[in-house]
Write an enzyme that holds these catalytic residues in place. Structure first.
Site, PDB file in Angstrom:
ATOM      1  CD  GLU A 165     -63.400  38.691  39.921  1.00 45.38           C
ATOM      2  OE1 GLU A 165     -64.632  38.527  39.921  1.00 45.38           O
ATOM      3  OE2 GLU A 165     -62.784  39.113  40.902  1.00 45.38           O
ATOM      4  CD  GLU A 373     -61.731  42.764  41.798  1.00 47.78           C
ATOM      5  OE1 GLU A 373     -62.487  42.123  42.573  1.00 47.78           O
ATOM      6  OE2 GLU A 373     -62.025  43.041  40.640  1.00 47.78           O
TER       7      GLU A 373
HETATM    8  O1  IFM Z   1     -67.303  43.794  43.312  1.00 44.66           O
HETATM    9  C1  IFM Z   1     -66.683  42.658  42.813  1.00 44.66           C
HETATM   10  C2  IFM Z   1     -65.855  42.987  41.598  1.00 44.66           C
HETATM   11  O2  IFM Z   1     -66.596  43.596  40.610  1.00 44.66           O
HETATM   12  C3  IFM Z   1     -65.262  41.719  41.020  1.00 44.66           C
HETATM   13  N1  IFM Z   1     -64.580  40.952  42.027  1.00 44.66           N
HETATM   14  C4  IFM Z   1     -65.244  40.723  43.275  1.00 44.66           C
HETATM   15  C5  IFM Z   1     -65.784  42.027  43.857  1.00 44.66           C
HETATM   16  C6  IFM Z   1     -66.500  41.765  45.184  1.00 44.66           C
HETATM   17  O3  IFM Z   1     -67.521  40.868  44.998  1.00 44.66           O
END
Ligand code: IFM
Length: 472
Positions: A165, A373
């Site tokens: 990200e 994710e």
């Molecule tokens: O916890 C975070 C992660 O580190 C990066 N993506 C989003 C998740 C939830 O906010």
């Protein structure tokens, strides 16, 4: 009819170093920007820090055994840069590398495939002191670090991700300041985005040079699924702007070798982008074996008058501050999309995941996708008998997995799903109050308790089948 996934679909869970490891001052590790930020009063809920987190650094074997009990086939983790190369320069620290070598050996020994992310936001503080991501040198530092880790783990790890990200690193870290290092400078945010892209490109080349041919190289983005509040041209233009600033600022150079012309025009009042040097775009535009996609919730926008107060709600789920993470998008208002919300306040909308995957599949044919994710923070409570029932999380996962399958039917080449998160953990500026895990962590005793969602997900992953009902 149950929904079935193809054989070979990769099922896994995910975490990140600073969110779970703890042991912040052990083994030669030095502070990262997140250590500094979380220790600065007022930056995180309750002043929470990652000093101890889930103590995974000392409980690695127990955690891998728990994963093995669940029978989920892959584990995405990140390497802590300051644990491996404390100052961000020079040789690696063997004790740091040994921890990850041990982790990978534990995983492989249990038949769990490691998916390694090199950078999940924990820049060595010394590199921030030297200018951080707005400076070009940080990209070269990253490439060197990538080589060190590849040299140490390349014989064992096949799936590599350069950055997690980069939008958050650039725009929350240097734009709105709600993430480390907490700077609020729109030009620095755009410079950071470019140098993160460059770091990816140089890092990917360094990985290819050091790794065997079978290694897979990727990056995990969190592209916004942006929706316009109406078909009004001002609303559609707001959507275009946020799409450029959230997604195409990365997919443009990474996958097409150019920054989008509309992004350059939208930000022309801030910068002429002369920090992009000859040869940078070729360096960034590397072959990817797959693209990691992180998705939680859609973003809803409309056009707004210039100078209007920032967002009313939503804001892509990234918190509202006096400073916008969206440079050059002053005439955009953010709205809370309708519907049920998770504990983060993020609207639950699986159709956003389906639409995003289908769009990426159409825009980049031939590029496999992995959901790196997806998950939900819920108000989990430990029952009197010690168990944790989280039907809301199961419903969220059920809906989003069905959306992944629908996207595959609609043409997206999705190869895997890595649930966020294996453990409850340090949720950045929100501290420990938000729980994303399918395994509950008691932060006093460090006891782990698989929630009902863990058993549910294990069944889905083992069978490759999504049941009709969401029953625990
Ligand atoms: O916890 C975070 C992660 O580190 C990066 N993506 C989003 C998740 C939830 O906010």
């Amino acid at each position: 009819m149950p929904v079935t996934f193809p054989d070979g679909f990769l099922w896994g869970t995910a975490t990140a170093a600073y969110q779970i490891e703890g042991a912040a001052r052990e083994g030669g590790r030095t502070p990262s920007i997140w250590d500094t930020f979380s220790h600065t009063p007022g930056r995180t809920e309750n002043g929470d820090t990652g000093d101890t987190a889930c103590d995974h650094f000392h409980r690695r074997a127990e955690d891998v055994a728990l994963m093995a009990d669940l029978g989920v086939g892959a584990y995405r983790f990140s390497v802590s840069w300051p644990r491996v190369q404390p100052t961000g320069r020079g040789p690696a620290v063997q004790r740091g590398l040994d921890f990850y070598r041990g982790l990978v050996d534990d995983l492989l020994g249990r038949g769990i495939r490691p998916v390694l992310t090199l950078y999940h936001w924990d820049l060595p503080q010394e590199l921030e002191d030297a200018g951080g991501w707005p400076e070009r040198e940080t990209a070269y530092r990253f490439a060197e670090y990538a080589s060190l880790v590849a040299g140490a783990l390349g014989d064992r790890v096949e799936m590599w991700t350069t950055l997690n990200e980069p939008w958050c690193s650039a725009f929350l870290g240097y734009g709105s300041g709600v993430h480390a290092p907490g700077r609020t400078d729109p030009v620095a945010a755009l410079r950071a985005a470019h140098h993160l892209n460059l770091a990816h490109g140089l890092g990917a080349s360094a990985l290819r040079a050091a790794l065997p041919a079978r290694a897979q190289v990727s990056i995990s983005l969190n592209p916004c699924e942006v929706r316009a509040r109406s078909e009004d041209p001002a609303d559609l233009d707001a959507r275009r702007r946020i799409d450029a600033l959230s997604t195409r600022v990365f997919t443009g150079p990474l996958l097409k070798g150019a920054y989008p012309a509309d992004l350059l025009a939208d930000t022309a009042g801030l910068t002429d982008w002369s920090f992009v040097r000859d040869g940078d775009l070729a360096a960034i535009h590397q072959r990817l074996d797959w693209l990691g996609v992180n998705y939680y919730s859609p973003t809803l926008v409309s056009g707004a008058e210039e100078g209007a107060p920032p967002a009313d709600g939503g804001n892509g789920g990234h918190g509202i501050t006096a400073h916008t993470p969206w440079p050059g998008a002053d005439r955009v208002a953010f709205h809370q999309p309708p519907g049920e919300r998770t504990e983060m306040g993020w609207t639950v909308d699986p159709s956003g995941l389906r639409d995003l995957l289908v769009r990426l599949g159409r825009e980049f044919p031939g590029l496999p996708l992995v959901v790196t994710e997806n998950g939900a923070a819920c108000d989990d409570k430990v029952s009197a008998d010690g168990s944790v029932h989280d039907p809301d999380r199961i419903a969220y996962l059920h809906g989003h997995l069905a959306a992944v399958r629908r996207a595959m039917e609609d043409g997206a080449d999705v190869r895997g799903y890595l649930l966020w998160s294996f453990l409850d953990n340090f949720e950045w500026a929100y501290g420990y109050g938000k729980r994303f895990g399918i395994v509950h962590v008691d932060y006093e005793s460090q006891a782990r308790t698989p929630k009902s969602s863990a058993r549910w997900y294990a069944r889905v992953a083992r069978s490759g089948e999504l049941p009709d009902t969401r029953a625990e």
